[in-house]
Scaffold this motif. Sequence first.
Motif, PDB file in Angstrom:
ATOM      1  N   ASN A 213       0.685  -1.194   0.004  1.00 17.67           N
ATOM      2  CA  ASN A 213       0.038   0.150  -0.020  1.00 17.67           C
ATOM      3  C   ASN A 213       0.801   1.120   0.086  1.00 17.67           C
ATOM      4  O   ASN A 213       0.286   2.523   0.418  1.00 17.67           O
ATOM      5  CB  ASN A 213      -0.939  -0.128   1.353  1.00 17.67           C
ATOM      6  N   TYR A 214       2.050   1.148  -0.438  1.00 17.51           N
ATOM      7  CA  TYR A 214       2.875   2.577  -0.334  1.00 17.51           C
ATOM      8  C   TYR A 214       3.808   2.337  -1.518  1.00 17.51           C
ATOM      9  O   TYR A 214       4.339   1.271  -2.140  1.00 17.51           O
ATOM     10  CB  TYR A 214       3.628   2.561   0.814  1.00 17.51           C
ATOM     11  N   THR A 241       3.706   7.474  -2.198  1.00 18.08           N
ATOM     12  CA  THR A 241       2.159   7.454  -2.200  1.00 18.08           C
ATOM     13  C   THR A 241       1.757   6.533  -1.081  1.00 18.08           C
ATOM     14  O   THR A 241       2.725   5.605  -0.444  1.00 18.08           O
ATOM     15  CB  THR A 241       1.776   6.733  -3.586  1.00 18.08           C
ATOM     16  N   ALA A 243      -1.792   4.201   0.173  1.00 18.05           N
ATOM     17  CA  ALA A 243      -3.315   3.694  -0.148  1.00 18.05           C
ATOM     18  C   ALA A 243      -3.822   3.020   1.340  1.00 18.05           C
ATOM     19  O   ALA A 243      -3.624   1.693   1.487  1.00 18.05           O
ATOM     20  CB  ALA A 243      -3.378   2.561  -1.313  1.00 18.05           C
ATOM     21  N   ASN A 246      -7.075  -0.655   0.523  1.00 13.48           N
ATOM     22  CA  ASN A 246      -6.618  -1.414  -0.790  1.00 13.48           C
ATOM     23  C   ASN A 246      -7.080  -2.709  -0.840  1.00 13.48           C
ATOM     24  O   ASN A 246      -6.476  -3.469  -0.195  1.00 13.48           O
ATOM     25  CB  ASN A 246      -5.409  -0.977  -1.129  1.00 13.48           C
ATOM     26  N   THR A 251     -10.383   1.182  -3.298  1.00 10.37           N
ATOM     27  CA  THR A 251      -9.059   1.502  -3.184  1.00 10.37           C
ATOM     28  C   THR A 251      -8.934   3.133  -2.771  1.00 10.37           C
ATOM     29  O   THR A 251      -9.760   3.949  -3.570  1.00 10.37           O
ATOM     30  CB  THR A 251      -8.136   1.271  -4.229  1.00 10.37           C
ATOM     31  N   HIS A 253      -6.261   6.155  -2.362  1.00 13.31           N
ATOM     32  CA  HIS A 253      -5.045   6.652  -2.638  1.00 13.31           C
ATOM     33  C   HIS A 253      -4.727   8.015  -2.493  1.00 13.31           C
ATOM     34  O   HIS A 253      -5.480   9.007  -2.659  1.00 13.31           O
ATOM     35  CB  HIS A 253      -4.569   6.420  -4.307  1.00 13.31           C
ATOM     36  N   GLY A 255      -1.181  11.087  -2.199  1.00  9.96           N
ATOM     37  CA  GLY A 255       0.243  11.004  -2.584  1.00  9.96           C
ATOM     38  C   GLY A 255       0.872  12.428  -2.865  1.00  9.96           C
ATOM     39  O   GLY A 255      -0.071  13.354  -2.687  1.00  9.96           O
ATOM     40  N   GLN A 314      -9.825  10.878  -9.561  1.00 12.93           N
ATOM     41  CA  GLN A 314      -8.586  11.167  -9.479  1.00 12.93           C
ATOM     42  C   GLN A 314      -8.134  12.626  -9.799  1.00 12.93           C
ATOM     43  O   GLN A 314      -8.945  13.382 -10.426  1.00 12.93           O
ATOM     44  CB  GLN A 314      -7.785  10.575 -10.493  1.00 12.93           C
ATOM     45  N   TYR A 350      -5.834  -1.230  -9.005  1.00 13.03           N
ATOM     46  CA  TYR A 350      -4.898  -0.446  -8.571  1.00 13.03           C
ATOM     47  C   TYR A 350      -3.542  -1.098  -8.512  1.00 13.03           C
ATOM     48  O   TYR A 350      -3.309  -2.130  -8.466  1.00 13.03           O
ATOM     49  CB  TYR A 350      -5.207   0.024  -7.034  1.00 13.03           C
ATOM     50  N   PRO A 352      -0.324  -1.360  -6.616  1.00 12.55           N
ATOM     51  CA  PRO A 352       0.558  -0.694  -5.440  1.00 12.55           C
ATOM     52  C   PRO A 352       2.028  -0.631  -5.651  1.00 12.55           C
ATOM     53  O   PRO A 352       2.696   0.191  -5.001  1.00 12.55           O
ATOM     54  CB  PRO A 352       0.333  -1.773  -4.272  1.00 12.55           C
ATOM     55  N   GLY A 355       1.966   2.826  -7.629  1.00  9.49           N
ATOM     56  CA  GLY A 355       1.055   3.869  -7.146  1.00  9.49           C
ATOM     57  C   GLY A 355       0.152   4.422  -8.128  1.00  9.49           C
ATOM     58  O   GLY A 355      -0.021   5.688  -8.010  1.00  9.49           O
TER      59      GLY A 355
END
Length: 431
Positions: A213-214, A241, A243, A246, A251, A253, A255, A314, A350, A352, A355
């Motif tokens: 998740n990063y 980033t 998340a 996730n 998800t 996110h 960043g 987004q 997603y 991961p 990101g």
Amino acid sequence: MRYSFLAVALAAALGTATFDATAADSAELAELKAQLSALQARVAELETRTDAQSDINVGTQQSIESIAATTPKLETKGGIKVTSPDKKFEASLGGRIHFDAYAFDRDIAATTGTTEFRRARLTLAGKALGWDYKVEQDFAAGTNLDGLRDAFIATSLWGGKATIGHFKPYRSMEELTSSNEILMMERPFASATGLFSGRQFQQGVGYQRGGENYTAGFTVFNLRGASGVRNEGVGASGRVTFAPINNDNETLHFGGWASLENNNQGSADLSAVANYAGRRGPAQTIATTTGASRNQVTAYGLEAAGSFGPLFFQGEYVNATFGQPLGRDQDVTTWYLQGSWLLNGGHKGYKPATGIFGSPKVDSKGLWELTARYDTIENKDIADREATSVILGVNYYVNANLRFMFNYTQGDNQVNGDETGQYALRTQFSW
């Protein structure tokens, strides 16, 4: 006397019958022995053949194993991939074709409807002795270095990956998303489509590490692209980033990133240019740092995105400072918000490790997607130096390789009051 004769006759008769029975039993026994002997011979023959066949089977298996150990493996699922027997070398061939058509609602700016190959790329990628490599040529952008895109080698290092060569600096979420997976036909202003005009792929080194998740990545690069003028200008960028949510269906996110481009005297100018009514439409320069001034461009950006079932959103906010030789530096602000709705199911997955979000998985019935974006860029230090775009679109995913896209863009240039519109259609095939 009579009785004696009768007894003798009876005994004789019994003896004859007993002899006949014994003779019959002997014949049957002999026949059974003959059959048994023949069966034993047949079994012996079959055992001999089985042993011989086993020897052949063992030899055949050994030959098959020998061939497998010395023959490269060929795969054709989703492209062409060849792997050496020792798995130390891999090579895959892929590509993409994006064919676009444009028509305009003219206002003040002069525009002409046209068609073009937006992208026509061949990609060679693989592994060699523990190193990854990728070479990609875009024939729609020109020949030789003009069309060179990714051209790098990379290797695992400290739990992440180090990259050397020609690639995208780690900045701007939408910039790092593949052109095969971007939501609209063109990227927003917070990318090489606007803020980093013409500076998408740079020569340098980078390191990126990611988990479930990063991600965290850093690049140092030359301001010269593959086909640009030679100079000593350098740049650096970094992106992280996270998340917090996730899973397979949801998800969320967040960043942030920063970028520094330190120009050199004699190098190309660093400009932000907005094509506010789509590609091949009118353009407006928002800010420029000249090579002669030996100034720099600094930028930082914040990003948020999410995918929840069939819904996706987004957005990014970026502030950049363009150095000036005389007077105060110029601050440029750009931001966008975009989203989509997959009408008949589906979910944008997603990635991961990098990101970013990818395309949805497509089944045999295909997927329909409604899309929208609001995009704006402004120079805060020059009055009315602003451009905006509103884009509405539809995407139809036929399968994992084929997508059709339609965009309507309404542009607005505050500099001259131009409000040009564009209708754009793309046929996209990738493998």
